[in-house]
Design a protein around this motif. Structure first.
Motif, PDB file in Angstrom:
ATOM      1  N   ARG A 125      30.905  -9.204 107.116  1.00  0.00           N
ATOM      2  CA  ARG A 125      30.426 -10.297 107.954  1.00  0.00           C
ATOM      3  C   ARG A 125      30.576 -11.608 107.178  1.00  0.00           C
ATOM      4  O   ARG A 125      30.705 -11.609 105.947  1.00  0.00           O
ATOM      5  N   ILE A 126      30.598 -12.730 107.875  1.00  0.00           N
ATOM      6  CA  ILE A 126      30.667 -14.025 107.206  1.00  0.00           C
ATOM      7  C   ILE A 126      29.495 -14.151 106.240  1.00  0.00           C
ATOM      8  O   ILE A 126      28.340 -13.948 106.604  1.00  0.00           O
ATOM      9  N   GLY A 127      29.812 -14.440 104.981  1.00  0.00           N
ATOM     10  CA  GLY A 127      28.787 -14.548 103.942  1.00  0.00           C
ATOM     11  C   GLY A 127      28.450 -13.240 103.264  1.00  0.00           C
ATOM     12  O   GLY A 127      27.624 -13.215 102.346  1.00  0.00           O
ATOM     13  N   GLY A 128      29.098 -12.130 103.673  1.00  0.00           N
ATOM     14  CA  GLY A 128      28.746 -10.823 103.133  1.00  0.00           C
ATOM     15  C   GLY A 128      29.494 -10.417 101.879  1.00  0.00           C
ATOM     16  O   GLY A 128      29.322  -9.291 101.391  1.00  0.00           O
ATOM     17  N   ASP A 129      30.305 -11.320 101.326  1.00  0.00           N
ATOM     18  CA  ASP A 129      31.110 -10.968 100.147  1.00  0.00           C
ATOM     19  C   ASP A 129      30.244 -10.582  98.950  1.00  0.00           C
ATOM     20  O   ASP A 129      30.566  -9.654  98.214  1.00  0.00           O
ATOM     21  N   MET A 130      29.155 -11.310  98.739  1.00  0.00           N
ATOM     22  CA  MET A 130      28.334 -11.025  97.569  1.00  0.00           C
ATOM     23  C   MET A 130      27.731  -9.631  97.646  1.00  0.00           C
ATOM     24  O   MET A 130      27.661  -8.902  96.642  1.00  0.00           O
ATOM     25  N   ALA A 131      27.309  -9.224  98.832  1.00  0.00           N
ATOM     26  CA  ALA A 131      26.755  -7.875  98.988  1.00  0.00           C
ATOM     27  C   ALA A 131      27.814  -6.818  98.708  1.00  0.00           C
ATOM     28  O   ALA A 131      27.537  -5.779  98.090  1.00  0.00           O
ATOM     29  N   LEU A 132      29.049  -7.047  99.153  1.00  0.00           N
ATOM     30  CA  LEU A 132      30.141  -6.124  98.849  1.00  0.00           C
ATOM     31  C   LEU A 132      30.341  -6.006  97.342  1.00  0.00           C
ATOM     32  O   LEU A 132      30.445  -4.891  96.795  1.00  0.00           O
ATOM     33  N   ARG A 145      28.220  -6.682  94.961  1.00  0.00           N
ATOM     34  CA  ARG A 145      27.049  -6.024  94.368  1.00  0.00           C
ATOM     35  C   ARG A 145      27.141  -4.515  94.585  1.00  0.00           C
ATOM     36  O   ARG A 145      26.804  -3.715  93.685  1.00  0.00           O
ATOM     37  N   GLY A 146      27.627  -4.100  95.758  1.00  0.00           N
ATOM     38  CA  GLY A 146      27.777  -2.672  96.014  1.00  0.00           C
ATOM     39  C   GLY A 146      28.820  -2.036  95.105  1.00  0.00           C
ATOM     40  O   GLY A 146      28.632  -0.902  94.626  1.00  0.00           O
ATOM     41  N   MET A 147      29.930  -2.744  94.856  1.00  0.00           N
ATOM     42  CA  MET A 147      30.946  -2.214  93.945  1.00  0.00           C
ATOM     43  C   MET A 147      30.377  -2.058  92.541  1.00  0.00           C
ATOM     44  O   MET A 147      30.615  -1.050  91.858  1.00  0.00           O
ATOM     45  N   ALA A 148      29.605  -3.066  92.104  1.00  0.00           N
ATOM     46  CA  ALA A 148      28.993  -2.976  90.775  1.00  0.00           C
ATOM     47  C   ALA A 148      27.969  -1.844  90.717  1.00  0.00           C
ATOM     48  O   ALA A 148      27.904  -1.103  89.721  1.00  0.00           O
ATOM     49  N   LYS A 149      27.184  -1.696  91.770  1.00  0.00           N
ATOM     50  CA  LYS A 149      26.182  -0.624  91.802  1.00  0.00           C
ATOM     51  C   LYS A 149      26.866   0.734  91.714  1.00  0.00           C
ATOM     52  O   LYS A 149      26.382   1.641  90.998  1.00  0.00           O
ATOM     53  N   ALA A 150      27.982   0.880  92.413  1.00  0.00           N
ATOM     54  CA  ALA A 150      28.708   2.144  92.363  1.00  0.00           C
ATOM     55  C   ALA A 150      29.187   2.442  90.943  1.00  0.00           C
ATOM     56  O   ALA A 150      29.073   3.581  90.463  1.00  0.00           O
ATOM     57  N   LEU A 151      29.726   1.443  90.261  1.00  0.00           N
ATOM     58  CA  LEU A 151      30.193   1.648  88.879  1.00  0.00           C
ATOM     59  C   LEU A 151      29.035   2.042  87.972  1.00  0.00           C
ATOM     60  O   LEU A 151      29.168   2.950  87.132  1.00  0.00           O
ATOM     61  N   LEU A 152      27.926   1.362  88.108  1.00  0.00           N
ATOM     62  CA  LEU A 152      26.782   1.651  87.242  1.00  0.00           C
ATOM     63  C   LEU A 152      26.239   3.058  87.509  1.00  0.00           C
ATOM     64  O   LEU A 152      25.805   3.755  86.571  1.00  0.00           O
ATOM     65  N   TRP A 160      21.187   0.685  98.832  1.00  0.00           N
ATOM     66  CA  TRP A 160      22.433   0.776  99.578  1.00  0.00           C
ATOM     67  C   TRP A 160      22.234   0.337 101.029  1.00  0.00           C
ATOM     68  O   TRP A 160      23.152  -0.261 101.640  1.00  0.00           O
ATOM     69  N   GLU A 161      21.072   0.576 101.573  1.00  0.00           N
ATOM     70  CA  GLU A 161      20.809   0.139 102.940  1.00  0.00           C
ATOM     71  C   GLU A 161      20.898  -1.382 103.050  1.00  0.00           C
ATOM     72  O   GLU A 161      21.484  -1.916 104.012  1.00  0.00           O
ATOM     73  N   GLU A 162      20.345  -2.077 102.067  1.00  0.00           N
ATOM     74  CA  GLU A 162      20.400  -3.544 102.096  1.00  0.00           C
ATOM     75  C   GLU A 162      21.817  -4.050 101.868  1.00  0.00           C
ATOM     76  O   GLU A 162      22.249  -5.020 102.498  1.00  0.00           O
ATOM     77  N   ILE A 163      22.542  -3.385 100.999  1.00  0.00           N
ATOM     78  CA  ILE A 163      23.936  -3.769 100.746  1.00  0.00           C
ATOM     79  C   ILE A 163      24.774  -3.605 102.011  1.00  0.00           C
ATOM     80  O   ILE A 163      25.563  -4.485 102.373  1.00  0.00           O
ATOM     81  N   GLU A 164      24.607  -2.480 102.702  1.00  0.00           N
ATOM     82  CA  GLU A 164      25.347  -2.267 103.947  1.00  0.00           C
ATOM     83  C   GLU A 164      24.943  -3.290 105.006  1.00  0.00           C
ATOM     84  O   GLU A 164      25.795  -3.832 105.732  1.00  0.00           O
ATOM     85  N   HIS A 165      23.646  -3.567 105.086  1.00  0.00           N
ATOM     86  CA  HIS A 165      23.149  -4.502 106.101  1.00  0.00           C
ATOM     87  C   HIS A 165      23.700  -5.914 105.873  1.00  0.00           C
ATOM     88  O   HIS A 165      24.149  -6.568 106.822  1.00  0.00           O
ATOM     89  N   GLN A 166      23.662  -6.363 104.642  1.00  0.00           N
ATOM     90  CA  GLN A 166      24.081  -7.733 104.348  1.00  0.00           C
ATOM     91  C   GLN A 166      25.607  -7.887 104.341  1.00  0.00           C
ATOM     92  O   GLN A 166      26.127  -8.926 104.736  1.00  0.00           O
ATOM     93  N   GLY A 188      27.712  -5.953 106.068  1.00  0.00           N
ATOM     94  CA  GLY A 188      28.300  -5.575 107.347  1.00  0.00           C
ATOM     95  C   GLY A 188      29.342  -4.484 107.204  1.00  0.00           C
ATOM     96  O   GLY A 188      30.103  -4.217 108.148  1.00  0.00           O
ATOM     97  N   LEU A 189      29.395  -3.821 106.054  1.00  0.00           N
ATOM     98  CA  LEU A 189      30.382  -2.780 105.780  1.00  0.00           C
ATOM     99  C   LEU A 189      29.686  -1.447 105.542  1.00  0.00           C
ATOM    100  O   LEU A 189      28.602  -1.405 104.948  1.00  0.00           O
ATOM    101  N   PRO A 190      30.278  -0.348 105.961  1.00  0.00           N
ATOM    102  CA  PRO A 190      29.696   0.963 105.656  1.00  0.00           C
ATOM    103  C   PRO A 190      29.846   1.285 104.173  1.00  0.00           C
ATOM    104  O   PRO A 190      30.764   0.802 103.501  1.00  0.00           O
ATOM    105  N   ARG A 191      28.958   2.105 103.690  1.00  0.00           N
ATOM    106  CA  ARG A 191      28.961   2.468 102.273  1.00  0.00           C
ATOM    107  C   ARG A 191      30.286   3.076 101.846  1.00  0.00           C
ATOM    108  O   ARG A 191      30.767   2.827 100.736  1.00  0.00           O
TER     109      ARG A 191
END
Length: 772
Positions: A302-309, A311-318, A352-358, A360-363
């Motif tokens: 979604r517009i503005g959702g890049d940061m959440a994406l 953050r999700g990539m970093a969370k996955a690596l960690l 992960w729920e907040e990351i998906e919500h913000q 706009g992408l599925p996990r």
């Protein structure tokens, strides 16, 4: 404030920008065409219309390979490092041809048209009158621009500046087209006068990038070059429509795909460059429509959702690091970074729920992007205004750096951050002193070398310059290139601010909206274009520019000037300075005789410009040293800094949409070549809004039906556009998009990022309803 079409005209705001359509609006069924598709036909039609079928492409090819080289005044993508002889693109040809037009706007033209009449013309019609030929001054008694000598024009500027009770009542704006030498003289003029009021186009585009990279790495620029693009295993492209904004990037993307690199595009709209390309300088490929893939994965947050994406990539690596020791570069993190543990805790605390919500992408899609990043030994992350023009733009760019740091993607070949500057020399402007918040170290060197006492207080950026003009605190506005009236936000307020000035000065090559929206007194000072020969007392001169990847090289025009009365930008700056500062210790006239003299002084003031005159004449010029590339971090800790910012809430409220402004394909900044947008399937239409089909159905909006768009500002005020046509498009629910500068009306002057002070052009809160 609600602006319908009639009210916009009354306020001086054009309801549309561009030529009269050649036919009815048309929208093709949505598809993803290959970038480069139709380029040859488009260029041919454009050149035929401009009467430049022979001179256009031939001239740009010739200038590219004459001694000294030539820098296209379009995008800032670097020149090919392997000697490519056709390193040009559709937009470059159009941009250069638009400057080299045979049409002229001389004294006869201005005698035939009042300014009131010209204010009713479309912006395309204004620029289409051709090149300006001599200095003009506004005559309020006749409502005409009339000729004025250069001497008298400079004296008017000088007399007005000398009469100011405070130098901070003047503002000196520049766009990215100004060369480095003129840039240095321009900022010297302002600071010798006594002000740091140096607003520029960076304030509206990549201010967030500079502030974020400085905080994270100690440098305001990216660290990669074209060689890195040629060796990266993975490329992540965020918030940029490369096919229109940086077409020569398509070559790098196509070559990367051919050698097996993974390419991930992140954009709410899947643009042409995110699928496949017909390389724009490969005429055989264009003639046979032979396309090359440019993507491995396309994500539509979604517009503005890049940061959440991110953050999700970093969370996955960690999370993977618990069982996979190679998921993180622990040695790099421990040796070269600061703040890792705090960042790890923030990632763990973000669900992960907040990351998906913000986002706009599925996990699953986020994990796939993380897998591409994890499997690549060397990764580059590149971004443009889709990332920066948000309230949280600085945090998002710092999150990009966070992700790069986790795997040590810095300080080695094929890896690092790579912001894309969309305008020719905007990065060089900042490097050479156009900065309303200059560092103390820069001011110390400037004062010592140039023998002046520069002001230390911060000056005004673009938004605050408009505020100050509106409130009567700034009374003189000097615009060095660009089209400030249309580029700035809140168009009616910007217009009123300019009209409230005692004097407006526009240094330009062609007529535009900023000449007909002017102060009580106004000057048009015509300058040489980048394509034209610049003769000074010591011979023909060349200027230097800096591209997106910190390469500095010379640019030399090869065409005869459009008029014998044109002056170069350095000569115009020097003329204003001599009139405004009669006791100046600066040898202004001596500098203009030979630009090598300016470069010698720049070499003593600017970091990285040592031995400037010799190095700039090397093949392809030279690259400014980037300490962070060498793992030298000019931060308080002496290390690369992790950022632990919380995720912003970017989900629109019920009933509202997040709207982002953008350019069409047949457009360069505020210059519109036609009402077409080939890659988005649009013909003869600019007053439109792209919407998700489900959002249209929910609101009872039919395809191409007229709609009203109302934006609500932070202060609760509203701004509206009426009668725009709704176009269904592949864009996430809750999102919409439309063209700037038309939609700049919707961005309130006070709606700027508290992190970067940039207008939030990519994240406006709007309600869209059927008209009437």
């Amino acid at each position: 404030m609600s602006l319908d079409r009639a009210e916009q005209q009354d306020d001086g705001v054009e309801p549309r920008v561009g030529p009269a359509p050649d036919g009815p609006p048309r929208v093709r069924p949505y598809r993803h065409p290959a970038a480069g598709w139709g380029a040859a036909e488009s260029v041919t039609r454009f050149l035929a219309k401009e009467g430049e079928l022979v001179d256009g492409p031939r001239a740009i090819r010739r200038m590219n390979h004459e001694d000294g080289g030539f820098d296209c005044p379009g995008c800032a993508w670097p020149d090919d490092i392997k000697g490519l002889r056709l390193d040009i693109c559709e937009n470059g040809i159009k941009h250069v041809t638009w400057e080299m037009t045979r049409k002229r706007a001389g004294r006869e033209f201005f005698a035939a048209h009042t300014v009131t009449e010209l204010a009713g013309w479309t912006d395309h019609a204004l620029e289409d009158t051709g090149r300006l030929t001599e200095p003009m001054v506004y005559d309020p008694d006749t409502d005409h621009y009339v000729p004025i000598s250069w001497k008298d024009a400079f004296e008017l500027v000088g007399r007005t500046l000398r009469a100011l009770d405070d130098p901070n009542r003047a503002a000196f704006y520049t766009s990215g087209r100004l060369g480095n030498e003129a840039t240095f003289l321009y900022q010297l003029l302002a600071r010798e006068l006594g002000t740091n009021n140096l607003p520029d186009c960076s304030n509206m585009c990549h201010e967030a990038s500079g502030r974020a990279l400085t905080a994270s790495l100690g440098t305001g620029k990216g660290t990669v070059d074209l060689k890195d693009w040629e060796t990266a295993d993975a490329l992540f492209i965020l918030g940029v429509n490369a096919a229109s904004n940086a077409p020569r990037m398509l070559t790098a993307l196509a070559e990367a795909h051919r050698r097996g690199a993974r390419i991930v595009h992140v954009n709410p709209l899947v643009e042409a460059a995110a699928t496949r390309t017909i390389i724009p300088h490969d005429f055989r490929a264009m003639a046979t429509f032979r396309a090359t893939s440019t993507s491995s994965l396309d994500l539509q947050p979604r517009i503005g959702g890049d940061m959440a994406l991110l953050r999700g990539m970093a969370k996955a690596l960690l999370e993977q690091a618990a069982s996979d020791p190679k998921a993180l570069d622990r040695e790099f993190v421990e040796r070269y970074t600061h703040g890792f543990e705090e960042y790890r805790e923030v990632c763990a605390a973000t669900s992960w729920e907040e990351i998906e919500h913000q986002s706009g992408l599925p996990r699953e899609e986020i994990l796939e992007a993380a897998r591409v990043y994890r499997e690549a030994d060397r990764s580059i992350v590149s971004w443009c205004l889709g990332v920066t023009q948000h309230e949280h733009g600085v945090d998002t760019v710092r999150e990009i750096v966070n992700l790069l740091l986790l795997r040590g993607n810095l300080g080695r070949e094929g890896a690092g951050p790579s912001p894309v500057r969309g305008h020719s020399n905007v990065q060089g402007n900042r490097t050479c002193g156009i900065d309303h918040r200059p560092s103390g170290a820069f001011l110390d060197r400037l004062g010592e070398v140039c023998g002046i006492d520069p002001p230390r207080a911060h000056g005004l950026d673009t938004v605050r310059t408009v505020e100050a003009m509106r409130d009567g605190e700034v009374t003189v506005f000097v615009g060095m290139g660009g089209n400030f009236a249309l580029a700035a936000p809140d168009t009616p307020v910007t217009y009123a601010a300019l009209r409230n000035c005692e004097l407006t000065v526009q240094v330009s090559t062609k007529l535009n909206r900023s000449h007909v929206v002017h102060g009580r007194r106004a000057l048009i000072l015509p300058c040489l274009g980048r394509t034209e020969k610049d003769h000074q007392r010591k011979g023909e001169q060349a200027t230097s520019v800096e591209d997106s990847m910190s390469m500095v090289h010379l640019s030399r025009g090869m065409k005869r000037p459009a008029s014998p009365h044109l002056l170069s930008e350095p000569a115009i700056v020097a003329g204003m300075a001599r009139a405004a500062l009669p006791d100046s210790p600066t040898p202004w006239a001596w500098y203009v005789e030979d630009y090598d003299r300016i470069r010698d002084t720049m070499a003593r003031v600017l970091d990285g410009f040592e031995d400037f005159n010799r190095r700039v004449r090397l093949p392809l010029g030279f690259r400014i040293r980037q300490p962070a590339r060498e793992l030298v971090f000019l931060t308080p800790s002496g290390k690369a800094e992790f950022s632990s910012a919380p995720l912003p809430d970017v989900v629109p409220e019920p009933g509202t949409l997040a709207l982002g402004t953008m350019r069409s394909h047949d457009q360069w900044n505020t210059t519109i070549y036609s009402d077409d947008d080939r890659y988005r399937g649009v013909s003869n239409l600019r007053t439109l809004v792209f919407m998700n089909r489900a959002d249209m159905r929910e609101r009872g909006i039919a395809e191409l039906a007229p709609v009203d768009i109302t934006a609500t500002a932070r202060d609760g005020g509203t701004r509206a556009l009426h009668g725009y046509l709704a176009v269904p498009y592949d864009i996430p629910r809750g999102c919409a998009a439309g063209y700037m500068p038309e939609m700049n009306v919707l961005c309130a002057l006070g709606d700027y990022s508290t992190q970067s002070d940039q207008p939030i052009m990519k994240h406006l809160k709007v309600v869209i309803e059927p008209s009437g």
